[in-house]
Design a protein around this motif. Sequence first.
Motif, PDB file in Angstrom:
ATOM      1  N   ASP A  99      -1.003  75.325  32.815  1.00 54.80           N
ATOM      2  CA  ASP A  99      -0.435  76.667  32.992  1.00 54.80           C
ATOM      3  C   ASP A  99       1.084  76.683  32.869  1.00 54.80           C
ATOM      4  O   ASP A  99       1.671  77.735  32.640  1.00 54.80           O
ATOM      5  CB  ASP A  99      -0.814  77.231  34.369  1.00 54.80           C
ATOM      6  CG  ASP A  99      -2.257  77.681  34.459  1.00 54.80           C
ATOM      7  OD1 ASP A  99      -2.931  77.800  33.415  1.00 54.80           O
ATOM      8  OD2 ASP A  99      -2.726  77.908  35.594  1.00 54.80           O
ATOM      9  N   SER A 100       1.717  75.534  33.031  1.00 55.06           N
ATOM     10  CA  SER A 100       3.182  75.493  33.106  1.00 55.06           C
ATOM     11  C   SER A 100       3.873  75.022  31.830  1.00 55.06           C
ATOM     12  O   SER A 100       5.095  74.931  31.804  1.00 55.06           O
ATOM     13  CB  SER A 100       3.604  74.585  34.265  1.00 55.06           C
ATOM     14  OG  SER A 100       3.303  73.232  33.958  1.00 55.06           O
ATOM     15  N   ILE A 101       3.115  74.711  30.787  1.00 55.71           N
ATOM     16  CA  ILE A 101       3.734  74.149  29.585  1.00 55.71           C
ATOM     17  C   ILE A 101       3.659  75.113  28.403  1.00 55.71           C
ATOM     18  O   ILE A 101       2.836  76.015  28.371  1.00 55.71           O
ATOM     19  CB  ILE A 101       3.089  72.802  29.188  1.00 55.71           C
ATOM     20  CG1 ILE A 101       1.594  72.980  28.915  1.00 55.71           C
ATOM     21  CG2 ILE A 101       3.352  71.748  30.262  1.00 55.71           C
ATOM     22  CD1 ILE A 101       0.916  71.764  28.323  1.00 55.71           C
ATOM     23  N   GLN A 102       4.541  74.866  27.436  1.00 57.88           N
ATOM     24  CA  GLN A 102       4.549  75.598  26.169  1.00 57.88           C
ATOM     25  C   GLN A 102       4.162  74.619  25.072  1.00 57.88           C
ATOM     26  O   GLN A 102       4.813  73.591  24.907  1.00 57.88           O
ATOM     27  CB  GLN A 102       5.948  76.164  25.891  1.00 57.88           C
ATOM     28  CG  GLN A 102       6.401  77.197  26.883  1.00 57.88           C
ATOM     29  CD  GLN A 102       5.558  78.455  26.823  1.00 57.88           C
ATOM     30  OE1 GLN A 102       5.149  78.895  25.759  1.00 57.88           O
ATOM     31  NE2 GLN A 102       5.289  79.028  27.982  1.00 57.88           N
ATOM     32  N   THR A 103       3.126  74.939  24.323  1.00 60.69           N
ATOM     33  CA  THR A 103       2.647  74.000  23.295  1.00 60.69           C
ATOM     34  C   THR A 103       2.712  74.579  21.890  1.00 60.69           C
ATOM     35  O   THR A 103       2.079  74.058  20.984  1.00 60.69           O
ATOM     36  CB  THR A 103       1.192  73.580  23.580  1.00 60.69           C
ATOM     37  OG1 THR A 103       0.369  74.738  23.584  1.00 60.69           O
ATOM     38  CG2 THR A 103       1.092  72.835  24.897  1.00 60.69           C
TER      39      THR A 103
END
Length: 156
Positions: A99-103
């Motif tokens: 939920d906390s990352i940008q991919t």
Amino acid sequence: MSKILVAYFSATGTTAKAARAVADACRADLFEIKPAQAYSSADLNWTNPQSRSSLEMKDPDCRPALAFKTADLTDYDVLIVGFPIWWGVAPRPVDTFLDSIQTDGKRVIAFCTSGGSDSSEAFKDLKSRYPQLHVESVKLLTSSRAAAQWVRSLDI
């Protein structure tokens, strides 16, 4: 050559061992998805419906706090996420991490360890709950040798 990050959650050390084997095989950096509160043996008692892990897994919205700020993926082309299978899917600390990352623009691949489950439900669950990640696959790893063979098959 791709710049790779292996992010993993391990409650008992089994997945950590697999993560090190994967990272060694693809010369990747390691990031531990570590909960703010470590899991005790009692917390991991899946036969107790009131254990911490049982309660967390019953609640799909549960997001346990992590001990560290999330990984910065800016410099990475590939993210490999590792976790043990709990109740057929990834444990809730992995959800907190995802939920906390940008991919955006990154390849996302996963592996898991298990005492008896296969990886098919975990893959379906990740694909349905995190469609923005475009998870390519989830591979069940049973040994360091299997990890090295799997990494060679990834074309990374």
